[in-house]
Design a protein around this motif. Sequence first.
Motif, mmCIF file in Angstrom:
data_model
loop_
_atom_site.group_PDB
_atom_site.id
_atom_site.type_symbol
_atom_site.label_atom_id
_atom_site.label_comp_id
_atom_site.label_asym_id
_atom_site.label_seq_id
_atom_site.Cartn_x
_atom_site.Cartn_y
_atom_site.Cartn_z
ATOM 1 N N GLN A 19 4.678 -0.996 -12.659
ATOM 2 C CA GLN A 19 4.366 -0.805 -14.080
ATOM 3 C C GLN A 19 4.943 -1.929 -14.918
ATOM 4 N N ALA A 20 6.152 -2.367 -14.567
ATOM 5 C CA ALA A 20 6.795 -3.451 -15.316
ATOM 6 C C ALA A 20 6.019 -4.757 -15.168
ATOM 7 N N PHE A 21 5.450 -5.020 -14.002
ATOM 8 C CA PHE A 21 4.630 -6.223 -13.820
ATOM 9 C C PHE A 21 3.437 -6.194 -14.770
ATOM 10 N N ILE A 22 2.851 -5.032 -14.947
ATOM 11 C CA ILE A 22 1.714 -4.893 -15.859
ATOM 12 C C ILE A 22 2.172 -5.098 -17.306
ATOM 13 N N GLU A 23 3.240 -4.416 -17.681
ATOM 14 C CA GLU A 23 3.726 -4.476 -19.058
ATOM 15 C C GLU A 23 4.181 -5.877 -19.468
ATOM 16 N N HIS A 24 4.702 -6.653 -18.514
ATOM 17 C CA HIS A 24 5.230 -7.982 -18.831
ATOM 18 C C HIS A 24 4.281 -9.107 -18.403
ATOM 19 N N GLU B 108 0.819 -1.215 0.000
ATOM 20 C CA GLU B 108 0.000 0.000 0.000
ATOM 21 C C GLU B 108 0.852 1.264 0.000
ATOM 22 N N GLY B 109 2.098 1.144 0.445
ATOM 23 C CA GLY B 109 3.006 2.287 0.491
ATOM 24 C C GLY B 109 3.772 2.524 -0.798
ATOM 25 N N LEU B 110 3.657 1.614 -1.740
ATOM 26 C CA LEU B 110 4.295 1.818 -3.043
ATOM 27 C C LEU B 110 3.251 2.396 -3.984
ATOM 28 N N ASN B 111 3.555 3.519 -4.564
ATOM 29 C CA ASN B 111 2.625 4.144 -5.499
ATOM 30 C C ASN B 111 3.311 4.355 -6.833
ATOM 31 N N SER B 112 2.849 3.638 -7.826
ATOM 32 C CA SER B 112 3.344 3.802 -9.199
ATOM 33 C C SER B 112 4.859 3.657 -9.307
ATOM 34 N N THR B 113 5.392 2.659 -8.658
ATOM 35 C CA THR B 113 6.827 2.412 -8.783
ATOM 36 C C THR B 113 7.109 1.744 -10.120
ATOM 37 N N PRO B 114 8.337 1.863 -10.603
ATOM 38 C CA PRO B 114 8.667 1.239 -11.888
ATOM 39 C C PRO B 114 8.380 -0.262 -11.923
ATOM 40 N N ILE B 115 8.609 -0.971 -10.823
ATOM 41 C CA ILE B 115 8.388 -2.417 -10.845
ATOM 42 C C ILE B 115 6.898 -2.743 -10.971
ATOM 43 N N THR C 293 1.282 -11.593 -5.962
ATOM 44 C CA THR C 293 1.865 -10.426 -6.612
ATOM 45 C C THR C 293 2.382 -9.371 -5.637
ATOM 46 N N PRO C 294 1.643 -8.995 -4.592
ATOM 47 C CA PRO C 294 2.191 -7.985 -3.682
ATOM 48 C C PRO C 294 3.533 -8.392 -3.073
ATOM 49 N N GLY C 295 3.660 -9.632 -2.670
ATOM 50 C CA GLY C 295 4.922 -10.107 -2.109
ATOM 51 C C GLY C 295 6.048 -10.059 -3.122
ATOM 52 N N PHE C 296 5.755 -10.482 -4.352
ATOM 53 C CA PHE C 296 6.761 -10.417 -5.406
ATOM 54 C C PHE C 296 7.152 -8.975 -5.689
ATOM 55 N N ILE C 297 6.181 -8.082 -5.769
ATOM 56 C CA ILE C 297 6.490 -6.684 -6.060
ATOM 57 C C ILE C 297 7.362 -6.085 -4.961
ATOM 58 N N MET C 298 7.059 -6.384 -3.714
ATOM 59 C CA MET C 298 7.885 -5.863 -2.613
ATOM 60 C C MET C 298 9.311 -6.387 -2.722
ATOM 61 N N ASN C 299 9.453 -7.668 -2.972
ATOM 62 C CA ASN C 299 10.775 -8.274 -3.090
ATOM 63 C C ASN C 299 11.526 -7.714 -4.299
ATOM 64 N N CYS C 300 10.852 -7.607 -5.426
ATOM 65 C CA CYS C 300 11.486 -7.102 -6.641
ATOM 66 C C CYS C 300 11.829 -5.618 -6.528
#
Length: 140
Positions: A74-79, A65-72, A88-95
Amino acid sequence: MKEVVISPAQTLLTTLRDRLYLTGAKPGCYNGDCGACTVLIDQQPIKSCLMLAIEAIDHEITTIEGLNSTPIQQAFIEHFAFQCGYCTPGFIMNCHALCTLHPYAEEEQIREWLSSNICRCTSYNEIEAAIKSVLQKKLE
Protein backbone atom coordinates in the motif's frame (compact mmCIF):
# COMPACT_ATOMS: atom_id res chain seq x y z
CA MET A 1 3.31 -27.14 0.05
CA LYS A 2 3.93 -28.02 -3.58
CA GLU A 3 6.26 -30.61 -5.00
CA VAL A 4 8.01 -30.41 -8.36
CA VAL A 5 10.66 -32.44 -10.13
CA ILE A 6 13.80 -30.41 -10.72
CA SER A 7 17.32 -30.94 -11.94
CA PRO A 8 20.09 -30.41 -9.38
CA ALA A 9 21.43 -27.41 -11.34
CA GLN A 10 18.10 -25.58 -11.63
CA THR A 11 17.88 -22.21 -9.89
CA LEU A 12 15.07 -21.30 -7.57
CA LEU A 13 14.09 -18.50 -9.96
CA THR A 14 13.68 -20.90 -12.87
CA THR A 15 11.74 -23.35 -10.73
CA LEU A 16 9.38 -20.68 -9.44
CA ARG A 17 8.70 -19.26 -12.89
CA ASP A 18 8.78 -22.32 -15.15
CA ARG A 19 7.57 -25.13 -12.89
CA LEU A 20 5.32 -23.39 -10.37
CA TYR A 21 4.15 -20.55 -12.65
CA LEU A 22 4.89 -17.93 -10.00
CA THR A 23 6.15 -15.19 -12.29
CA GLY A 24 6.36 -12.32 -9.80
CA ALA A 25 10.08 -12.87 -9.24
CA LYS A 26 11.62 -11.35 -12.36
CA PRO A 27 14.72 -12.45 -14.23
CA GLY A 28 17.07 -9.54 -14.59
CA CYS A 29 20.81 -9.87 -14.38
CA TYR A 30 21.00 -13.58 -13.42
CA ASN A 31 24.03 -12.82 -11.24
CA GLY A 32 22.56 -11.29 -8.08
CA ASP A 33 23.16 -7.63 -8.85
CA CYS A 34 19.69 -6.29 -9.65
CA GLY A 35 17.41 -7.86 -7.03
CA ALA A 36 14.42 -8.23 -9.38
CA CYS A 37 14.21 -11.92 -8.43
CA THR A 38 14.15 -11.36 -4.65
CA VAL A 39 12.02 -13.78 -2.64
CA LEU A 40 11.92 -14.59 1.06
CA ILE A 41 13.43 -17.81 2.36
CA ASP A 42 12.47 -18.29 5.99
CA GLN A 43 11.60 -14.55 6.07
CA GLN A 44 15.05 -13.51 4.78
CA PRO A 45 15.39 -11.80 1.37
CA ILE A 46 17.29 -13.97 -1.09
CA LYS A 47 18.05 -13.43 -4.77
CA SER A 48 16.47 -16.49 -6.31
CA CYS A 49 18.75 -16.42 -9.37
CA LEU A 50 21.68 -17.27 -7.08
CA MET A 51 20.04 -20.09 -5.14
CA LEU A 52 19.63 -23.60 -6.41
CA ALA A 53 16.08 -24.86 -6.04
CA ILE A 54 17.37 -27.92 -4.24
CA GLU A 55 18.74 -25.64 -1.50
CA ALA A 56 15.20 -24.41 -0.79
CA ILE A 57 13.86 -27.84 0.14
CA ASP A 58 12.28 -27.79 3.62
CA HIS A 59 12.40 -23.99 3.80
CA GLU A 60 9.52 -21.53 3.76
CA ILE A 61 9.51 -19.68 0.44
CA THR A 62 7.47 -16.52 0.06
CA THR A 63 7.10 -14.84 -3.31
CA ILE A 64 5.31 -11.60 -4.16
CA GLU A 65 2.26 -13.74 -4.90
CA GLY A 66 2.26 -14.74 -1.23
CA LEU A 67 1.99 -11.17 0.03
CA ASN A 68 -1.57 -9.93 0.11
CA SER A 69 -2.29 -6.32 0.97
CA THR A 70 0.76 -5.83 3.14
CA PRO A 71 1.48 -2.34 4.45
CA ILE A 72 4.53 -1.98 2.19
CA GLN A 73 2.47 -2.74 -0.92
CA GLN A 74 0.00 0.00 0.00
CA ALA A 75 2.85 2.37 0.82
CA PHE A 76 4.40 1.80 -2.63
CA ILE A 77 1.10 2.89 -4.17
CA GLU A 78 0.66 5.89 -1.88
CA HIS A 79 4.23 7.14 -2.45
CA PHE A 80 4.39 6.31 -6.19
CA ALA A 81 7.41 4.11 -5.47
CA PHE A 82 7.49 2.50 -8.91
CA GLN A 83 7.39 3.40 -12.56
CA CYS A 84 7.60 0.59 -15.09
CA GLY A 85 7.07 -1.97 -12.33
CA TYR A 86 9.56 -4.60 -13.44
CA CYS A 87 11.74 -4.29 -10.34
CA THR A 88 8.83 -3.58 -7.99
CA PRO A 89 8.20 -7.16 -6.78
CA GLY A 90 11.84 -7.54 -5.75
CA PHE A 91 11.83 -4.20 -3.98
CA ILE A 92 8.58 -5.01 -2.19
CA MET A 93 9.94 -8.35 -0.98
CA ASN A 94 13.13 -6.72 0.26
CA CYS A 95 11.30 -3.81 1.89
CA HIS A 96 8.73 -6.12 3.48
CA ALA A 97 11.56 -8.12 5.07
CA LEU A 98 13.26 -4.94 6.26
CA CYS A 99 10.08 -3.64 7.89
CA THR A 100 9.36 -7.03 9.46
CA LEU A 101 12.86 -7.87 10.69
CA HIS A 102 13.98 -4.34 11.61
CA PRO A 103 10.95 -2.31 12.73
CA TYR A 104 13.23 0.37 14.17
CA ALA A 105 15.46 0.68 11.09
CA GLU A 106 17.07 4.04 10.67
CA GLU A 107 18.23 5.95 7.61
CA GLU A 108 21.56 4.17 7.17
CA GLN A 109 20.08 0.70 7.48
CA ILE A 110 17.26 1.55 5.06
CA ARG A 111 19.73 2.80 2.46
CA GLU A 112 21.93 -0.25 2.95
CA TRP A 113 18.97 -2.57 2.30
CA LEU A 114 17.89 -0.54 -0.73
CA SER A 115 21.37 -0.87 -2.22
CA SER A 116 20.71 -4.56 -2.88
CA ASN A 117 18.12 -3.77 -5.56
CA ILE A 118 18.40 -1.71 -8.73
CA CYS A 119 15.75 0.44 -10.39
CA ARG A 120 16.58 2.28 -13.58
CA CYS A 121 13.28 4.16 -13.89
CA THR A 122 12.85 6.13 -10.69
CA SER A 123 14.79 7.57 -7.82
CA TYR A 124 14.94 5.69 -4.57
CA ASN A 125 13.40 8.63 -2.69
CA GLU A 126 9.86 7.37 -3.18
CA ILE A 127 10.79 3.84 -2.11
CA GLU A 128 12.55 5.18 0.96
CA ALA A 129 9.49 7.29 1.80
CA ALA A 130 7.29 4.19 1.49
CA ILE A 131 9.50 2.27 3.91
CA LYS A 132 9.59 5.13 6.39
CA SER A 133 5.80 5.46 6.32
CA VAL A 134 5.39 1.76 7.16
CA LEU A 135 7.96 1.93 9.94
CA GLN A 136 6.32 5.06 11.35
CA LYS A 137 2.90 3.37 11.47
CA LYS A 138 4.43 0.48 13.41
CA LEU A 139 5.65 2.93 16.05
CA GLU A 140 2.23 4.53 16.50
